[in-house]
Design a protein around this motif. Structure first.
Motif, PDB file in Angstrom:
ATOM      1  N   GLU A  45      -4.347   6.250  -6.738  1.00 21.92           N
ATOM      2  CA  GLU A  45      -5.093   6.162  -5.478  1.00 21.92           C
ATOM      3  C   GLU A  45      -4.393   6.949  -4.360  1.00 21.92           C
ATOM      4  N   ALA A  46      -3.085   6.830  -4.322  1.00 15.46           N
ATOM      5  CA  ALA A  46      -2.345   7.559  -3.275  1.00 15.46           C
ATOM      6  C   ALA A  46      -2.447   9.064  -3.485  1.00 15.46           C
ATOM      7  N   ASP A  47      -2.437   9.500  -4.758  1.00 13.26           N
ATOM      8  CA  ASP A  47      -2.558  10.928  -5.017  1.00 13.26           C
ATOM      9  C   ASP A  47      -3.908  11.463  -4.562  1.00 13.26           C
ATOM     10  N   THR A  48      -4.955  10.652  -4.755  1.00  8.65           N
ATOM     11  CA  THR A  48      -6.294  11.084  -4.312  1.00  8.65           C
ATOM     12  C   THR A  48      -6.331  11.239  -2.786  1.00  8.65           C
ATOM     13  N   GLU A  49      -5.797  10.264  -2.075  1.00  7.93           N
ATOM     14  CA  GLU A  49      -5.778  10.340  -0.609  1.00  7.93           C
ATOM     15  C   GLU A  49      -4.866  11.469  -0.133  1.00  7.93           C
ATOM     16  N   ASN A  50      -3.733  11.581  -0.787  1.00  8.20           N
ATOM     17  CA  ASN A  50      -2.803  12.626  -0.360  1.00  8.20           C
ATOM     18  C   ASN A  50      -3.337  14.017  -0.654  1.00  8.20           C
ATOM     19  N   LYS A  51      -4.159  14.124  -1.730  1.00  7.22           N
ATOM     20  CA  LYS A  51      -4.740  15.416  -2.038  1.00  7.22           C
ATOM     21  C   LYS A  51      -5.680  15.872  -0.930  1.00  7.22           C
ATOM     22  N   ASP A  52      -6.531  14.961  -0.460  1.00  2.96           N
ATOM     23  CA  ASP A  52      -7.418  15.303   0.657  1.00  2.96           C
ATOM     24  C   ASP A  52      -6.614  15.651   1.915  1.00  2.96           C
ATOM     25  N   LYS A  53      -5.542  14.911   2.165  1.00  4.73           N
ATOM     26  CA  LYS A  53      -4.725  15.212   3.337  1.00  4.73           C
ATOM     27  C   LYS A  53      -4.044  16.576   3.211  1.00  4.73           C
ATOM     28  N   LYS A  99       2.058   4.974  -0.361  1.00  2.81           N
ATOM     29  CA  LYS A  99       1.341   6.237  -0.185  1.00  2.81           C
ATOM     30  C   LYS A  99       2.236   7.450  -0.395  1.00  2.81           C
ATOM     31  N   HIS A 111      -1.670   2.341  -8.215  1.00  2.00           N
ATOM     32  CA  HIS A 111      -1.462   2.656  -6.787  1.00  2.00           C
ATOM     33  C   HIS A 111      -1.118   4.135  -6.592  1.00  2.00           C
ATOM     34  N   ASN A 134       0.851  -1.196   0.000  1.00  2.00           N
ATOM     35  CA  ASN A 134       0.000   0.000   0.000  1.00  2.00           C
ATOM     36  C   ASN A 134       0.888   1.248   0.000  1.00  2.00           C
TER      37      ASN A 134
END
Length: 861
Positions: free
Chosen positions: A527-535, A471, A524, A469
């Motif tokens: 997906e990590a960019d999407t999560e990192n964008k929100d963070k 990130k 991967h 996973n």
């Protein structure tokens, strides 16, 4: 006062207006009292101020004499009443025709009557007779006294009969009566005059004629008297002067120089140099408070007022000086306050009725002493006429004789035996300690092995988790590095096992597998960019809404909310609300209404578009459209509102968090061109290595190139560099070089200089290796470091002498590696200047010195 009346011509005439004769404190510190008219005073008395306490003691000790004096004073008062009744009141014309001789005769008659009524000893009678003679002599010597002197009245005038006499307010001076007769001439001088003796000084204030009496020492000068009256009358020193015998007296003269003897009296006149403009004012003495002998104290009873009673308290006059039991001083005024002492004695317990005995009187001290007493013995033996039986006798044979050498040898053997057992005990204790230390060491090594094994397992598990996973950027670098490592191994296997067409087919299959793996890594990454964008968005909002923090002088943190941070906090709450899921229709409409009111504060194209989208979603919600069909619309609203938040006009706190500065002039500073992406970027977006000659590619292009071709993983060296910088911060000596190095530089230092292993144990696991200072007294640098394991590094720091700990051969090996590192890293920008500064220091390790050349930088745009 007998002597005062005889010497002062102003005290000869008595009239209706009385003038107060006051004794005040003088600069010499003598006790002074105020003279007041005394009722029923039968005779003038001369008394020094220092003898007043003695008089009070005599009054306490001899109450009988005091009663006799009071009886004599009463009889004298009665005689004066009879004398005044017999006298005829003179007419107004007759008063003017009175001469000084007639007034003096009347005064002498009163003195004789008072002298006859006095019941005291012969000493007082003789003093009175001498006083009368002196009065007559002065009267004959000065028959033509000025008329203004007749108007003055002495304070020694007897009070009218019937007035109670206060003994404590009597004349200021009085001589203690003694059995011996002494003739004292107050004007006589002696070459052995005691300057500490006291005398009475009468100061006549002109022109009012007020008389002030002082008790002064014979050594006191007239200047001190003038200083005293200047301060009391609040006049300047040079505005007053003293007159004696009609002449102005010199200020440097003392009372003894004027002819005053001990217990004598002198009269001086105090006049003003300018009597018209600055006349001498009337002297007003301070009234002293006299504590009564008996006071009545009311003791309250119950709250209703019942049971109240009056208690008569007798005041005891202190016969001793008040003890000093401490106090304090006022800082502003400088006045000293002393603690009061109680005059009541401590209540004594009542005597016990039980008889008590002292232990020392009823016990006997015993002492045991061993004594050797003589005992006479007699020996009976057989002889002629005497028979002694030998049946009970015993035959004794002597044993072996012990010499002194044998005794000393026996003592030596015992000593050796004791030492043997003591040394055996020491050896057993030492062995037991060694066993315990060995056991502790084995336990420690076991625990360390378990810890290291656990850390390795945790590291492998985290690495596996990072691969499954990914990130962060480091996670994807790890994946690409593993992919490149797998590709290289497969290439080597194919080259060794296959040849010709079979090799080409295997390489094509390897390429397809590599493409699939790269595609999986790309998914991967999305997906990590999407999560990192929100963070990143939440991190941006949290930083903007965070309060201002600082540390105070006491180390505590203080937080403060400003209007800008409060505004940012409100926008953050609204943004989180519009992104929440599973809200009801009413809740969603409330959120949209709040958002609409917020953006309506500013009228621009962006806010108009947001309001239009909000109205559209509200209309669709009212029409009953499903939420799945509104995801795109809601995402547009969220994106536009985020743009609204990032605008400094609407959110001032966002200005300092944006990468692109608002001031265009800032963009012209430290801007360089990237030849790979053809963009102008700030200097912070370019990485500078030790072998750089130009600025080169930016960080983003370098990362893309690494993912596509080299696929190197710097996470291990990044962890090592972070640990190195943390340890250097602990020394607090201003180390700089460790913070100039990058991951690529540290990788070269580990792999090329130190061969990627510990120089002591040849351990190759980079996770267990660390850099420490070779000489801990100098800052860390590539030519002052050593690569060791963590345990070896902890032992190396404890060394005091490196040559003694490692040896000459090992030190030469380390110096060789330091020379290689110096030659390479001296070309690093910023490192060359540091090398030149340290080149001349004596503590620098000897070796070739390389002066770094400046790196050419591309011209700015």
């Amino acid at each position: 006062m007998a002597d005062q009346e005889g010497n002062a011509p102003t005290d000869q005439v008595q009239e209706e207006k009385t003038e107060e004769t006051v004794q005040q404190e003088v600069p010499t510190g003598d006790a002074v009292k105020t003279e007041e008219p005394v009722a029923e005073q039968t005779e003038p008395v001369t008394q020094t101020a220092t003898e007043v306490p003695q008089q009070e003691e005599e009054k306490k000790e001899e109450p009988t004499e005091q009663k006799q004096e009071e009886q004599s004073q009463e009889e004298t008062g009665k005689q004066e009443e009879q004398t005044e009744e017999k006298k005829e009141e003179p007419a107004v014309g007759q008063t003017e025709e009175k001469t000084e001789d007639e007034g003096q005769k009347q005064e002498n008659e009163k003195v004789e009557e008072q002298t006859e009524a006095k019941t005291e000893g012969q000493t007082e009678e003789k003093v009175e007779e001498k006083t009368e003679e002196k009065v007559e002599e002065q009267t004959e010597a000065k028959p033509d006294a000025p008329e203004k002197d007749k108007t003055k009245e002495s304070t020694d005038i007897p009070a009218p009969p019937g007035t109670p006499q206060h003994t404590q307010q009597s004349m200021g001076t009085e001589t203690e009566p003694t059995k011996d007769d002494h003739e004292v001439d107050p004007h006589a001088t002696s070459p052995r005059t005691n300057l500490e003796a006291t005398a009475t000084v009468k100061i006549v204030l002109m022109p009012s004629g007020q008389v002030v009496t002082l008790a002064c020492t014979l050594g006191q000068s007239l200047r001190e008297l003038k200083d005293h009256f200047a301060s009391e009358l609040k006049m300047q020193f040079n505005m007053i002067y003293l007159m004696f015998d009609g002449k102005q007296a010199n200020d440097s003269l003392t009372l003894a120089d004027l002819g005053v003897g001990p217990n004598g009296t002198i009269q001086l006149e105090l006049q003003s140099t300018d009597p018209v403009n600055t006349p001498i004012k009337t002297y007003r003495p301070k009234q002293e408070y006299h504590m009564p002998d008996v006071i009545t104290v009311r003791i309250q009873g119950s709250e209703d007022g019942e049971g109240a009673r009056d208690v008569v308290v007798e005041i005891e006059r202190a016969t001793r000086k008040k003890p000093f039991i401490g106090g304090y001083r006022h800082k502003t005024s400088g006045i000293e306050f002393h603690h009061a002492s109680a005059q009541t004695m401590k209540k004594q317990p009542p005597p016990s009725t039980v008889p008590k005995y002292c232990r020392d009187t009823q016990t006997v001290e015993q002492k045991h002493i061993v004594q050797q007493t003589t005992n006479d013995m007699s020996t009976q033996m057989s002889k002629i006429g005497v028979f002694v039986s030998n049946v009970p006798d015993k035959l004794l044979t002597p044993g072996s004789y012990t010499t002194a050498d044998d005794h000393h040898n026996m003592i030596l053997q015992k000593i050796i035996l004791i030492q043997k057992y003591y040394r055996r005990w020491l050896a057993k204790r030492y062995v037991t300690k060694l066993k315990d230390d060995k056991k502790d060491r084995e336990e420690f090594e076991k625990q360390e092995e378990i810890r290291k094994k656990k850390e390795k397992e945790d590291r492998i598990r985290k690495e596996f988790e990072r691969r499954m996973n990914p990130k962060s950027k480091e996670d994807f670098d790890l994946l690409y590095h593993a992919l490149e490592k797998w590709r290289v191994e497969e290439m080597e296997r194919i080259n060794q096992t296959a040849d010709g067409a079979e090799r080409k087919a295997a390489l094509c299959m390897l390429l397809d597998q590599e493409t699939q793996l790269i595609s999986a890594i790309g998914r991967h990454k999305i997906e990590a960019d999407t999560e990192n964008k929100d963070k990143r968005i939440q991190q941006f909002l949290s930083k903007a809404a965070a309060p201002k923090k600082w540390k105070g002088f006491d180390g505590k943190s203080t937080e403060m909310d400003t209007p800008y941070t409060i505004r940012a906090k409100e926008l953050q709450d609204i943004y989180n609300s519009i992104n929440m899921k599973y809200l009801t229709q009413d809740e969603r409409l409330d959120v949209l209404l709040t958002l609409k009111h917020t953006v309506k504060e500013h009228d621009c194209k962006l806010t108009q578009e947001i309001i239009e989208l909000i109205d559209r979603e509200a209309d669709l919600l009212m029409r009953g459209v499903r939420e799945n069909n509104l995801d795109g619309l809601r995402k547009r609203i969220s994106t536009l509102f985020l743009q609204y938040i990032k605008t400094p006009t609407f959110n001032p706190e966002a200005a300092k968090l944006l990468k692109v500065p608002q001031d265009p002039s800032v963009l012209r500073k430290n801007i360089y061109f990237c030849p790979s992406c053809n963009q102008y970027l700030p200097s912070t977006d370019f990485a500078l290595s030790s072998n750089s000659r130009t600025v080169g590619k930016c960080r983003r292009c370098t990362k893309i190139d690494n993912d596509a071709r080299t696929r190197q993983d710097f996470s291990t060296f990044q962890h090592m560099l972070k640990s190195l910088r943390k340890s250097e911060e602990g020394f607090k000596d201003g180390s700089k070089i460790a913070f100039l190095l990058q991951e690529q530089d540290l990788r070269y230092l580990v792999e090329k200089i130190w061969s990627g292993q510990s120089i002591l144990s040849a351990w190759e696991d980079l996770y267990d290796l660390t850099f420490v200072r070779w000489d801990k007294h100098q800052e860390w640098s590539p030519w002052n470091c050593i690569l060791l394991t963590k345990d070896e590094a902890a032992s190396h720091v404890k060394l005091v002498d490196l040559e003694e700990g490692y040896g000459q051969v090992f030190m030469q090996k380390v110096k060789q590696k330091h020379t290689l590192a110096r030659n390479y890293f001296s070309r690093l920008p910023g490192m060359a200047e540091h090398v030149r500064e340290k080149a001349n220091e004596k503590s620098m390790i000897s070796g070739p010195s390389v002066a770094g050349q400046p790196v050419p930088v591309q011209s700015r745009a």
